[in-house]
Scaffold this motif. Structure first.
Motif, PDB file in Angstrom:
ATOM      1  N   LEU A  72       0.835  -1.204   0.000  1.00  0.00           N
ATOM      2  CA  LEU A  72       0.000   0.000   0.000  1.00  0.00           C
ATOM      3  C   LEU A  72       0.865   1.248   0.000  1.00  0.00           C
ATOM      4  N   GLU A  73       1.902   1.258   0.817  1.00  0.00           N
ATOM      5  CA  GLU A  73       2.776   2.430   0.896  1.00  0.00           C
ATOM      6  C   GLU A  73       3.479   2.692  -0.434  1.00  0.00           C
ATOM      7  N   VAL A  74       3.972   1.646  -1.060  1.00  0.00           N
ATOM      8  CA  VAL A  74       4.621   1.813  -2.368  1.00  0.00           C
ATOM      9  C   VAL A  74       3.604   2.274  -3.403  1.00  0.00           C
ATOM     10  N   LEU A  75       2.415   1.692  -3.390  1.00  0.00           N
ATOM     11  CA  LEU A  75       1.370   2.083  -4.336  1.00  0.00           C
ATOM     12  C   LEU A  75       0.987   3.550  -4.155  1.00  0.00           C
ATOM     13  N   LEU A  76       0.791   3.983  -2.916  1.00  0.00           N
ATOM     14  CA  LEU A  76       0.488   5.396  -2.671  1.00  0.00           C
ATOM     15  C   LEU A  76       1.606   6.274  -3.210  1.00  0.00           C
ATOM     16  N   GLY A  77       2.841   5.871  -2.964  1.00  0.00           N
ATOM     17  CA  GLY A  77       3.979   6.656  -3.438  1.00  0.00           C
ATOM     18  C   GLY A  77       4.028   6.755  -4.949  1.00  0.00           C
ATOM     19  N   VAL A  78       3.876   5.636  -5.621  1.00  0.00           N
ATOM     20  CA  VAL A  78       3.922   5.630  -7.094  1.00  0.00           C
ATOM     21  C   VAL A  78       2.787   6.478  -7.662  1.00  0.00           C
ATOM     22  N   MET A  79       1.585   6.299  -7.119  1.00  0.00           N
ATOM     23  CA  MET A  79       0.431   7.047  -7.644  1.00  0.00           C
ATOM     24  C   MET A  79       0.597   8.548  -7.421  1.00  0.00           C
ATOM     25  N   LEU A  80       1.124   8.942  -6.270  1.00  0.00           N
ATOM     26  CA  LEU A  80       1.309  10.367  -6.008  1.00  0.00           C
ATOM     27  C   LEU A  80       2.423  10.948  -6.871  1.00  0.00           C
ATOM     28  N   VAL A  81       3.540  10.270  -6.968  1.00  0.00           N
ATOM     29  CA  VAL A  81       4.639  10.784  -7.799  1.00  0.00           C
ATOM     30  C   VAL A  81       4.193  10.904  -9.253  1.00  0.00           C
ATOM     31  N   ALA A  82       3.463   9.909  -9.748  1.00  0.00           N
ATOM     32  CA  ALA A  82       3.010   9.928 -11.143  1.00  0.00           C
ATOM     33  C   ALA A  82       1.819  10.861 -11.357  1.00  0.00           C
ATOM     34  N   GLY A  83       1.143  11.235 -10.288  1.00  0.00           N
ATOM     35  CA  GLY A  83      -0.019  12.110 -10.427  1.00  0.00           C
ATOM     36  C   GLY A  83      -1.254  11.376 -10.902  1.00  0.00           C
ATOM     37  N   VAL A  84      -1.483  10.171 -10.398  1.00  0.00           N
ATOM     38  CA  VAL A  84      -2.647   9.361 -10.765  1.00  0.00           C
ATOM     39  C   VAL A  84      -3.707   9.527  -9.678  1.00  0.00           C
ATOM     40  N   PHE A  85      -4.882  10.029 -10.068  1.00  0.00           N
ATOM     41  CA  PHE A  85      -5.956  10.292  -9.100  1.00  0.00           C
ATOM     42  C   PHE A  85      -5.399  11.036  -7.891  1.00  0.00           C
ATOM     43  N   SER A  86      -4.710  12.131  -8.147  1.00  0.00           N
ATOM     44  CA  SER A  86      -3.924  12.831  -7.134  1.00  0.00           C
ATOM     45  C   SER A  86      -4.695  13.151  -5.863  1.00  0.00           C
ATOM     46  N   ARG A  87      -5.847  13.776  -6.007  1.00  0.00           N
ATOM     47  CA  ARG A  87      -6.587  14.176  -4.808  1.00  0.00           C
ATOM     48  C   ARG A  87      -7.148  12.966  -4.068  1.00  0.00           C
ATOM     49  N   LEU A  88      -7.652  12.004  -4.772  1.00  0.00           N
ATOM     50  CA  LEU A  88      -8.178  10.792  -4.150  1.00  0.00           C
ATOM     51  C   LEU A  88      -7.050  10.019  -3.443  1.00  0.00           C
ATOM     52  N   THR A  89      -5.903   9.939  -4.087  1.00  0.00           N
ATOM     53  CA  THR A  89      -4.763   9.248  -3.493  1.00  0.00           C
ATOM     54  C   THR A  89      -4.255   9.994  -2.259  1.00  0.00           C
ATOM     55  N   ALA A  90      -4.265  11.322  -2.309  1.00  0.00           N
ATOM     56  CA  ALA A  90      -3.862  12.107  -1.136  1.00  0.00           C
ATOM     57  C   ALA A  90      -4.832  11.888   0.023  1.00  0.00           C
ATOM     58  N   PHE A  91      -6.106  11.746  -0.292  1.00  0.00           N
ATOM     59  CA  PHE A  91      -7.103  11.445   0.739  1.00  0.00           C
ATOM     60  C   PHE A  91      -6.815  10.073   1.358  1.00  0.00           C
ATOM     61  N   ALA A  92      -6.491   9.081   0.528  1.00  0.00           N
ATOM     62  CA  ALA A  92      -6.127   7.748   1.027  1.00  0.00           C
ATOM     63  C   ALA A  92      -4.849   7.812   1.857  1.00  0.00           C
ATOM     64  N   SER A  93      -3.948   8.698   1.477  1.00  0.00           N
ATOM     65  CA  SER A  93      -2.718   8.896   2.234  1.00  0.00           C
ATOM     66  C   SER A  93      -3.029   9.367   3.651  1.00  0.00           C
ATOM     67  N   ILE A  94      -3.896  10.359   3.765  1.00  0.00           N
ATOM     68  CA  ILE A  94      -4.278  10.861   5.089  1.00  0.00           C
ATOM     69  C   ILE A  94      -4.989   9.777   5.888  1.00  0.00           C
ATOM     70  N   GLY A  95      -5.878   9.043   5.251  1.00  0.00           N
ATOM     71  CA  GLY A  95      -6.580   7.963   5.939  1.00  0.00           C
ATOM     72  C   GLY A  95      -5.624   6.910   6.476  1.00  0.00           C
ATOM     73  N   THR A  96      -4.632   6.547   5.678  1.00  0.00           N
ATOM     74  CA  THR A  96      -3.643   5.559   6.109  1.00  0.00           C
ATOM     75  C   THR A  96      -2.830   6.092   7.288  1.00  0.00           C
ATOM     76  N   LEU A  97      -2.433   7.345   7.199  1.00  0.00           N
ATOM     77  CA  LEU A  97      -1.663   7.945   8.298  1.00  0.00           C
ATOM     78  C   LEU A  97      -2.497   8.040   9.574  1.00  0.00           C
ATOM     79  N   MET A  98      -3.781   8.333   9.442  1.00  0.00           N
ATOM     80  CA  MET A  98      -4.651   8.388  10.626  1.00  0.00           C
ATOM     81  C   MET A  98      -4.790   6.998  11.258  1.00  0.00           C
ATOM     82  N   LEU A  99      -4.825   5.985  10.426  1.00  0.00           N
ATOM     83  CA  LEU A  99      -4.867   4.613  10.946  1.00  0.00           C
ATOM     84  C   LEU A  99      -3.584   4.311  11.726  1.00  0.00           C
TER      85      LEU A  99
END
Length: 147
Positions: A72-99
């Motif tokens: 999951l961490e690698v996937l979030l990183g790849v998606m954010l660096v590549a700019g894939v579903f940027s805002r949705l991925t950033a939201f998932a990033s915050i959710g993961t960090l809150m967990l």
């Protein structure tokens, strides 16, 4: 200018996620690490009440979570660096960090990662210089007739 700032925040948080995931892979992160997290949450006053059933589930499926978390961490990183579903991925990033925070797993860079992810969400053009922007330009271009 906002798209550059949002894009820089997107790439920065993506690189931090990639570093987290790769570090876990290189360290041999697995079921034992998940079990340590689950054990550390029991009786811990900083862990919210609602985490107990989730922790029990994670403990029961520690092998699965030992594989899924670094992936999951690698996937979030790849998606954010590549700019894939940027805002949705950033939201998932915050959710993961809150967990992670809910399980009392606070690492020094996590607050920075939350801030950067929030900046990506707040910047509608954060994906402009990534796959999101490319896709928008591609689908918005009028059809060109071949002459």
């Amino acid at each position: 200018m906002a798209s550059l700032f949002g894009g820089a925040a997107r790439v920065a948080v993506g690189m931090l996620w990639l570093a987290e995931g790769v570090l876990k892979y290189r360290a041999g992160f697995g079921a034992a690490d998940i079990e340590l997290v689950v054990q550390s949450t029991g009786g811990n006053s900083r862990v919210p009440w609602w985490f107990e059933p989730l922790g029990a589930f994670m403990g029961a499926a520690s092998g699965l979570f030992g594989v899924v978390i670094p992936a999951l961490e690698v996937l979030l990183g790849v998606m954010l660096v590549a700019g894939v579903f940027s805002r949705l991925t950033a939201f998932a990033s915050i959710g993961t960090l809150m967990l992670y925070w809910s399980s009392d797993q606070l690492i020094a860079q996590y607050p920075v990662m939350v801030l950067l992810s929030a900046l990506v969400i707040a910047s509608p053009a954060a994906g402009r210089f990534g796959v999101d922007g490319w896709w928008r330009r591609r689908t918005a271009a009028p059809d060109r007739a071949v002459e």
